[in-house]
Design a protein around this motif. Sequence first.
Motif, short mmCIF file in Angstrom:
data_model
loop_
_atom_site.label_atom_id
_atom_site.label_comp_id
_atom_site.label_asym_id
_atom_site.label_seq_id
_atom_site.Cartn_x
_atom_site.Cartn_y
_atom_site.Cartn_z
N GLY A 98 55.60 65.19 73.56
CA GLY A 98 56.15 65.46 72.24
C GLY A 98 56.95 64.32 71.64
O GLY A 98 57.76 64.54 70.75
N THR A 99 56.74 63.08 72.11
CA THR A 99 57.53 61.96 71.58
C THR A 99 56.62 60.81 71.13
O THR A 99 55.41 60.84 71.32
CB THR A 99 58.51 61.40 72.63
N THR A 100 57.26 59.80 70.56
CA THR A 100 56.59 58.58 70.13
C THR A 100 57.25 57.42 70.84
O THR A 100 58.47 57.36 70.94
CB THR A 100 56.71 58.42 68.61
N GLN A 101 56.42 56.49 71.32
CA GLN A 101 56.93 55.33 72.07
C GLN A 101 56.45 54.04 71.41
O GLN A 101 55.30 53.94 71.00
CB GLN A 101 56.42 55.41 73.52
N ASP A 102 57.34 53.05 71.33
CA ASP A 102 56.98 51.74 70.79
C ASP A 102 56.18 50.95 71.81
O ASP A 102 56.33 51.15 73.02
CB ASP A 102 58.23 50.94 70.44
N PHE A 103 55.35 50.01 71.32
CA PHE A 103 54.67 49.07 72.21
C PHE A 103 54.63 47.71 71.55
O PHE A 103 54.74 47.58 70.34
CB PHE A 103 53.26 49.54 72.58
N THR A 104 54.48 46.69 72.39
CA THR A 104 54.32 45.31 71.93
C THR A 104 53.30 44.63 72.82
O THR A 104 53.31 44.83 74.04
CB THR A 104 55.66 44.53 72.02
N THR A 105 52.43 43.85 72.22
CA THR A 105 51.50 43.03 72.98
C THR A 105 51.32 41.73 72.20
O THR A 105 51.45 41.71 70.98
CB THR A 105 50.15 43.74 73.23
N GLU A 106 51.07 40.65 72.93
CA GLU A 106 50.95 39.38 72.24
C GLU A 106 49.84 38.52 72.83
O GLU A 106 49.37 38.76 73.94
CB GLU A 106 52.27 38.61 72.28
N THR A 107 49.43 37.56 72.04
CA THR A 107 48.46 36.58 72.47
C THR A 107 49.11 35.21 72.37
O THR A 107 49.89 34.95 71.45
CB THR A 107 47.18 36.63 71.62
N LYS A 108 48.84 34.38 73.35
CA LYS A 108 49.38 33.02 73.34
C LYS A 108 48.31 32.09 72.80
O LYS A 108 47.20 32.03 73.31
CB LYS A 108 49.79 32.62 74.74
N LEU A 109 48.63 31.41 71.73
CA LEU A 109 47.71 30.47 71.09
C LEU A 109 48.41 29.13 70.93
O LEU A 109 49.62 29.08 70.70
CB LEU A 109 47.28 30.99 69.72
N ASN A 110 47.66 28.07 71.01
CA ASN A 110 48.20 26.75 70.79
C ASN A 110 48.77 26.67 69.37
O ASN A 110 48.04 26.88 68.40
CB ASN A 110 47.08 25.72 70.98
N PRO A 111 50.07 26.37 69.22
CA PRO A 111 50.67 26.35 67.89
C PRO A 111 50.02 25.36 66.93
O PRO A 111 50.02 25.56 65.73
CB PRO A 111 52.13 25.97 68.15
N VAL A 112 49.42 24.30 67.46
CA VAL A 112 48.77 23.31 66.61
C VAL A 112 47.46 23.85 66.05
O VAL A 112 47.13 23.64 64.89
CB VAL A 112 48.51 22.00 67.42
N ASP A 113 46.71 24.59 66.89
CA ASP A 113 45.39 25.08 66.50
C ASP A 113 45.37 26.50 65.93
O ASP A 113 44.37 26.93 65.38
CB ASP A 113 44.44 25.08 67.71
N ARG A 114 46.45 27.22 66.08
CA ARG A 114 46.40 28.63 65.70
C ARG A 114 46.27 28.80 64.20
O ARG A 114 46.83 28.03 63.42
CB ARG A 114 47.61 29.39 66.24
N PRO A 115 45.53 29.82 63.79
CA PRO A 115 45.37 30.09 62.35
C PRO A 115 46.71 30.48 61.72
O PRO A 115 47.58 31.04 62.39
CB PRO A 115 44.40 31.27 62.31
N GLN A 116 46.84 30.21 60.46
CA GLN A 116 48.06 30.58 59.73
C GLN A 116 48.11 32.07 59.42
O GLN A 116 49.16 32.60 59.14
CB GLN A 116 48.16 29.76 58.44
#
Length: 128
Positions: A98-116
């Motif tokens: 009967g509850t709601t839970q937050d989640f977080t997930t991330e991807t690591k990308l090269n900051p130079v090549d990553r899309p804006q």
Amino acid sequence: MIAPCLRLVGLVSGCAALLTGCSAAADSKSEITATEAAEMQRSAFVTECSGTAAGWEATGVVSNRDAIEHTYRVVISFVTPESAVLERTSTDVVVPPGTTQDFTTETKLNPVDRPQSVRCELHGVEQL
């Protein structure tokens, strides 16, 4: 005499097809209802998609409307504006009844090549 018989055959055939269609629709409806009932026990949404120093991060929530605790695997796709999937990540979320839970997930990308610009799309939710 033949023309009225052909019309009658056409009418009977049409009615049979109509009834068969209604029967198939009723079967599909019961399958959809069962699926919808299962989906109503949980819901998941991405609430934010943002860039980080290391890549992109998706945050969201998973709700459990059931009377017992469940663990859900949430799968997120990180997608470019051109619809190319950069990466797909998952995270397991334990949600009390009967509850709601937050989640977080991330991807690591090269900051130079990553899309804006990247979209974080909910790819799926599975009860473990």
